[in-house]
Design a protein around this motif. Structure first.
Motif, PDB file in Angstrom:
ATOM      1  N   HIS A  39       0.825  -1.203   0.000  1.00 28.42           N
ATOM      2  CA  HIS A  39       0.000   0.000   0.000  1.00 28.42           C
ATOM      3  C   HIS A  39       0.863   1.260   0.000  1.00 28.42           C
ATOM      4  O   HIS A  39       0.589   2.214  -0.749  1.00 28.42           O
ATOM      5  CB  HIS A  39      -0.918   0.029   1.232  1.00 28.42           C
ATOM      6  CG  HIS A  39      -2.065  -0.930   1.188  1.00 28.42           C
ATOM      7  ND1 HIS A  39      -1.905  -2.276   1.396  1.00 28.42           N
ATOM      8  CD2 HIS A  39      -3.404  -0.727   0.982  1.00 28.42           C
ATOM      9  CE1 HIS A  39      -3.079  -2.880   1.317  1.00 28.42           C
ATOM     10  NE2 HIS A  39      -4.013  -1.963   1.076  1.00 28.42           N
ATOM     11  N   ILE A  48      -2.168   4.960  -6.253  1.00 26.91           N
ATOM     12  CA  ILE A  48      -3.418   4.972  -5.506  1.00 26.91           C
ATOM     13  C   ILE A  48      -3.512   6.253  -4.691  1.00 26.91           C
ATOM     14  O   ILE A  48      -2.497   6.876  -4.370  1.00 26.91           O
ATOM     15  CB  ILE A  48      -3.532   3.751  -4.563  1.00 26.91           C
ATOM     16  CG1 ILE A  48      -2.412   3.763  -3.508  1.00 26.91           C
ATOM     17  CG2 ILE A  48      -3.560   2.452  -5.360  1.00 26.91           C
ATOM     18  CD1 ILE A  48      -2.578   2.747  -2.404  1.00 26.91           C
ATOM     19  N   ASP A  50      -4.655   8.294  -1.066  1.00 28.04           N
ATOM     20  CA  ASP A  50      -4.461   7.991   0.353  1.00 28.04           C
ATOM     21  C   ASP A  50      -5.579   7.066   0.827  1.00 28.04           C
ATOM     22  O   ASP A  50      -6.757   7.427   0.765  1.00 28.04           O
ATOM     23  CB  ASP A  50      -4.476   9.294   1.148  1.00 28.04           C
ATOM     24  CG  ASP A  50      -4.205   9.080   2.634  1.00 28.04           C
ATOM     25  OD1 ASP A  50      -4.087   7.917   3.065  1.00 28.04           O
ATOM     26  OD2 ASP A  50      -4.121  10.089   3.353  1.00 28.04           O
ATOM     27  N   PRO A  51      -5.252   5.863   1.296  1.00 29.51           N
ATOM     28  CA  PRO A  51      -6.309   4.939   1.747  1.00 29.51           C
ATOM     29  C   PRO A  51      -7.140   5.487   2.900  1.00 29.51           C
ATOM     30  O   PRO A  51      -8.282   5.057   3.091  1.00 29.51           O
ATOM     31  CB  PRO A  51      -5.512   3.704   2.200  1.00 29.51           C
ATOM     32  CG  PRO A  51      -4.227   3.778   1.446  1.00 29.51           C
ATOM     33  CD  PRO A  51      -3.928   5.242   1.342  1.00 29.51           C
ATOM     34  N   ASN A  56     -12.001   5.964   0.328  1.00 30.18           N
ATOM     35  CA  ASN A  56     -10.999   5.211  -0.437  1.00 30.18           C
ATOM     36  C   ASN A  56     -10.789   3.804   0.089  1.00 30.18           C
ATOM     37  O   ASN A  56     -10.332   2.925  -0.652  1.00 30.18           O
ATOM     38  CB  ASN A  56      -9.659   5.954  -0.449  1.00 30.18           C
ATOM     39  CG  ASN A  56      -9.689   7.199  -1.300  1.00 30.18           C
ATOM     40  OD1 ASN A  56     -10.534   7.332  -2.193  1.00 30.18           O
ATOM     41  ND2 ASN A  56      -8.782   8.121  -1.036  1.00 30.18           N
ATOM     42  N   GLU A  57     -11.095   3.575   1.346  1.00 32.34           N
ATOM     43  CA  GLU A  57     -10.915   2.229   1.903  1.00 32.34           C
ATOM     44  C   GLU A  57     -11.581   1.182   1.016  1.00 32.34           C
ATOM     45  O   GLU A  57     -10.956   0.201   0.607  1.00 32.34           O
ATOM     46  CB  GLU A  57     -11.483   2.167   3.315  1.00 32.34           C
ATOM     47  CG  GLU A  57     -11.412   0.775   3.937  1.00 32.34           C
ATOM     48  CD  GLU A  57     -12.141   0.693   5.269  1.00 32.34           C
ATOM     49  OE1 GLU A  57     -11.951  -0.300   5.987  1.00 32.34           O
ATOM     50  OE2 GLU A  57     -12.920   1.619   5.589  1.00 32.34           O
ATOM     51  N   LEU A  60     -10.114   0.541  -2.416  1.00 35.31           N
ATOM     52  CA  LEU A  60      -8.802  -0.095  -2.458  1.00 35.31           C
ATOM     53  C   LEU A  60      -8.801  -1.499  -1.871  1.00 35.31           C
ATOM     54  O   LEU A  60      -7.734  -2.078  -1.647  1.00 35.31           O
ATOM     55  CB  LEU A  60      -7.782   0.787  -1.711  1.00 35.31           C
ATOM     56  CG  LEU A  60      -7.606   2.203  -2.271  1.00 35.31           C
ATOM     57  CD1 LEU A  60      -6.645   3.011  -1.404  1.00 35.31           C
ATOM     58  CD2 LEU A  60      -7.097   2.161  -3.714  1.00 35.31           C
ATOM     59  N   VAL A 176      -7.109  -2.762   5.613  1.00 39.26           N
ATOM     60  CA  VAL A 176      -6.054  -2.629   4.600  1.00 39.26           C
ATOM     61  C   VAL A 176      -5.117  -3.827   4.751  1.00 39.26           C
ATOM     62  O   VAL A 176      -4.016  -3.709   5.286  1.00 39.26           O
ATOM     63  CB  VAL A 176      -5.274  -1.304   4.727  1.00 39.26           C
ATOM     64  CG1 VAL A 176      -6.033  -0.158   4.118  1.00 39.26           C
ATOM     65  CG2 VAL A 176      -4.922  -0.991   6.187  1.00 39.26           C
ATOM     66  N   THR A 178      -2.389  -5.898   4.238  1.00 44.27           N
ATOM     67  CA  THR A 178      -1.156  -5.542   3.555  1.00 44.27           C
ATOM     68  C   THR A 178      -0.344  -6.773   3.174  1.00 44.27           C
ATOM     69  O   THR A 178      -0.594  -7.886   3.628  1.00 44.27           O
ATOM     70  CB  THR A 178      -0.289  -4.654   4.468  1.00 44.27           C
ATOM     71  OG1 THR A 178      -0.048  -5.355   5.688  1.00 44.27           O
ATOM     72  CG2 THR A 178      -0.988  -3.340   4.752  1.00 44.27           C
TER      73      THR A 178
END
Length: 819
Positions: A39, A48, A50-51, A56-57, A60, A176, A178
């Motif tokens: 990320h 991308i 900013d998550p 945006n969560e 993404l 997120v 990762t």
């Protein structure tokens, strides 16, 4: 090759639901940073947004459902050493590692390190290292399908894979999931023998320090030379020799008249450098670290009230004033010593002496524990199990064993380490959360908490106590969340009942409890862009993860505060209610001392901008809750508490010095002028590390009009406490009860407030004008004629520009919400 040795890394997608707009990632890689995460690499490359921002969560989610390949090409030059190993301190998580086309191995545990033999695989010039990470979400789902369903909270089966649980999302955390090389990666060359690990366990024998240094050694196949081991600490040198092939060695050193390490508030924190040297023929190796000499014990032996939970350092019981700690950033590779220092300083400035590293996170980097050692903050360390049942079958059992052995080996040297804890809420979950039907008799983690983990701690860190779980009653036949025994989590408050319920409990120790509130206004509006801004806005709900969180914020107001009429009032009301709820609980717990021996609030920190239980938000701004904690966690606390015979002043003196001061108790009017209807004075005497309860005279506790009177308790040393006969919704408060004056300072400005009537819970929010601004105080109550000065620093806004804006919503009081 090391992570800082110039090797250039790239990352690209190799399969998964990559959106069409990002399809180039399947063909062309982007630059990557090691240590790092996919990320943060995609963000740095501009691929991308900013998550954390907006919604945006959800946009993404595909990243955690995609597999990724990290690649580097590097030169290697042969040296005199016979053995080469690729050392990976942390791979996140399901990885396949190949060097020059040869597979070195596969991993699926974020929480441990790995060594791979690469002797004979390296070439003199171009070497290619590729690490492919399978989709963490897909891997967790596949493991669940293969092994069966074990109950868990939240969306993903995080309990099927040894990866940071909260990385898959939590009731305060962003989802997120990762992948990446999250801790350093290097090639090590050696010959003969090397130090595999060192456990320098520091203890006390009367006034002398005893260092039991335990080494694990790795030997090359052709090693024949004996090894000389030297340990240097505190001016003492101890030596021993071991035969070639010896896997483990122990060296005991005695240091005369050692200075003891204490937690903050109990003494100093002297640390001693330890140097371990190894010599076997022409081959050398070394290790260095620091230790503090202390003893720590956990007392849970039954008493007349049930069973206590008492942590003692050097034989002295410690009243715990603590907070739960979560990973300080959703992307943990952005953390460093500086960020840890800031977070731990938040704890210290709030008068805390313990941080609990919660089991849904990670074993933190050595920087975290080093800072705690230096600053005297005790660490309660969970093993990484949280809010779920866990299979005890292979291969999970062996992975847990390997990770726990590594974690205990690495962290055992730290003076701040006070407790190893088996899990968070899993024993409670098995008893009460309906797991037994879906488990149908299968194992659920009990073997870890009562067999494997205590055995590892007893073998590798016998100086540190072990607890099977939190909450736990230290008896298999007592409910694990029984208030009369051991540790308790209080979550009916917030989830179901009013915070006044705290006073119905008499817990021996509270290791989790809390109440939600929003982050600072500037933090919230930096990521939530709903128009108009609303608690139920689309993006706002992305940043509220708790089940029915906003409904609970509203219900939690009870009779304490009125429902808001604007977004500004929603923000102030819910922040204020959060601070009051938690302070209410802690004041009650401390009034029970010595029956109650401490509290660990949920939670100190956030890992992104979110509405949560945190005292410090995701941008590092201290919420009103933090200021309330600083007051109720003070070394000396005055609080007014109801008892069977009426009101009492409870005085908790958590210092080594007796507390003697004059108290003035008054019954006053809330109206302008603040008329004093009754006043009494007496001398307060509280011995060291003690509590005192003093009854009020009837003249103080009997109001003529409960809606317009209150009690003030003021000590000569400046400590204060207040009691209101009715809730704010029934209290007569004056509108606009104060005036403010702004003055420039070299690094910001001051705001001096003068009260013309009772001014309740005065707060200044300079971040409403400048997100860089910070204020030193909050939640101040003033009588008519009193003044208070706020000091604002780190601001980029000139005081002349803000003079006319020191009104709502920058300057707030509880009066605003009532009048």
């Amino acid at each position: 090759m090391t992570t800082d040795g110039g090797a250039a890394w790239t990352v690209r997608a190799i399969d998964g639901p990559v959106p069409d707009r990002h399809s180039a990632l399947l063909a062309a890689p982007v630059p990557a940073t090691v240590p790092g995460e996919v990320h943060t690499d995609l963000l740095a490359a501009g691929v991308i947004p900013d998550p954390f921002d907006g919604d945006n969560e959800g946009k993404l989610f595909w990243i955690g459902r995609t597999s990724w390949s990290y690649r580097t090409v590097f030169d290697w030059e042969a040296d005199e050493h016979a053995v080469q190993e690729l050392v990976a301190d942390g791979l996140d998580t399901a990885a396949r590692i190949t060097l020059n086309g040869t597979e070195l191995g596969k991993t699926w545990n974020q929480h441990r390190s790995y060594r791979f033999a690469v002797t004979g695989l390296l070439v003199a010039e171009r070497n290619e290292l590729v690490i492919e990470f399978a989709s963490p979400v897909a891997t967790a789902n596949q493991l669940r399908e293969a092994s069966g369903m074990w109950p868990h909270t939240n969306l993903h089966p995080y309990n099927a894979i040894r990866k940071m649980a909260s990385n898959f999302g939590w009731d305060w955390g962003i989802d997120v999931a990762t992948a990446g090389i999250w801790r350093p990666l290097r090639i090590e060359s050696w010959s003969g023998v090397r130090i595999d690990s060192v456990r320098p366990l520091a203890g006390l024998d009367r006034d002398n320090g005893v260092l039991d240094t335990r080494l694990a050694l790795a030997w090359a196949d052709d090693a024949t030379d004996d090894a000389a081991i030297t340990v240097e600490v505190g001016g003492t040198t101890t030596e021993m020799t071991v035969a070639a092939g010896t896997a483990e060695a122990g060296v005991t050193s005695t240091i005369d008249a050692v200075d003891r390490w204490w937690p903050r508030g109990y003494g100093e924190q002297p640390l001693y450098d330890v140097q371990v040297s190894l010599q076997a023929g022409a081959n050398e190796d070394a290790w260095q670290g620091r230790v503090g000499f202390r003893t720590i014990t956990m007392d849970v032996a039954p008493d007349e009230h049930g069973g206590p939970f008492i942590l003692s350092v050097n034989g002295k019981p410690v009243y715990v004033r603590g907070a739960n700690w979560i990973p300080d950033d959703a992307f943990v590779t952005r953390l460093n010593r500086s960020t840890y220092e800031a977070g731990i300083t938040d704890a210290i400035d709030a008068n805390m002496n313990l941080l609990r590293v919660w089991g849904g996170g990670i074993y933190e980097s050595d920087d975290f524990y080093d800072v705690c050692d230096e600053l005297g903050v005790l660490v309660w360390q969970d093993f990484l199990f949280a809010c779920a049942a866990y299979s005890e079958d292979e291969p999970l059992w062996s992975e847990v064993k390997a990770e726990a052995e590594q974690a205990v080996t690495r962290l055992s040297r730290h003076a701040s380490l006070a407790l190893w804890n088996g899990n968070n809420e899993n024993i409670w979950g098995y008893v009460e959360w309906g797991w037994r039907v879906p488990l149908a008799g299968r194992s659920w983690g009990e073997g870890y908490y009562f067999d494997l983990l205590p055995g590892i701690v007893a073998e590798l860190d016998p100086r540190t106590p072990y607890s099977a779980g939190s909450p736990f009653s230290y008896d298999r036949y007592i409910h694990p969340n029984d208030e009369r025994n051991g540790t308790m989590h209080v979550w009916d408050v917030w989830n179901q009942v009013d915070y006044s319920t705290y006073r119905k409990y008499k817990p021996r120790f509270v290791s989790e409890f809390g109440f939600q509130g929003p982050p600072a206004w500037s933090t919230l509006t930096s990521v939530v862009h709903d128009e108009p801004l609303d608690p139920y806005g689309e993006q706002m709900l992305v940043h509220q993860k708790a089940h029915e969180g906003n409904l609970k914020l509203e219900r939690g107001l009870g009779d304490h505060l009125p429902k808001w009429s604007s977004m500004d009032d929603w923000h102030w009301t819910t922040q204020l209610n959060q601070a009051r709820a938690v302070a209410y609980g802690i004041e009650h717990f401390r009034s029970l001392f010595p029956l109650n021996t401490g509290a660990i609030v949920w939670q100190l920190n956030d890992n992104w901008p979110v509405v949560s239980w945190a005292a410090v938000d995701g941008n590092g701004i201290r919420k009103p809750l933090w200021f309330a904690l600083r007051r109720v966690y003070a070394d000396r606390l005055l609080t007014v508490q109801p008892c069977e015979d009426g009101l009492v002043v409870a005085s908790h003196n958590d210092t080594d010095v007796a507390w003697s001061t004059e108290l003035t108790v008054s019954r006053r009017s809330t109206r302008p002028g603040g008329e004093v209807f009754a006043s009494e004075q007496f001398i307060l005497e509280v011995p060291a590390r003690s509590n005192a309860l003093n009854e009020f005279p009837e003249s103080i506790t009997t109001p003529t009009d409960a809606t317009s009177e209150y009690i003030e308790v003021r000590a000569a040393d400046g400590t204060t406490a207040y009691w209101y006969f009715v809730e704010d919704t029934a209290l007569q408060l004056t509108a606009n009860p104060c005036t403010a004056e702004v003055t420039a300072t070299p690094n910001g400005y001051t705001v001096t407030v003068t009260a013309t009537a009772l001014t309740k819970d005065l707060a200044l929010f300079p971040d409403r004008l400048d997100p860089t601004a910070r204020v030193d105080t909050c939640l101040i109550t003033l009588n008519p004629g009193d003044t208070h000065t706020f000091h604002v620093t780190n601001t980029t806004t000139a005081p002349t520009t803000i003079t006319i804006t020191i009104t709502k919503p920058v300057l707030r009081t509880a009066n605003d919400l009532i009048t």
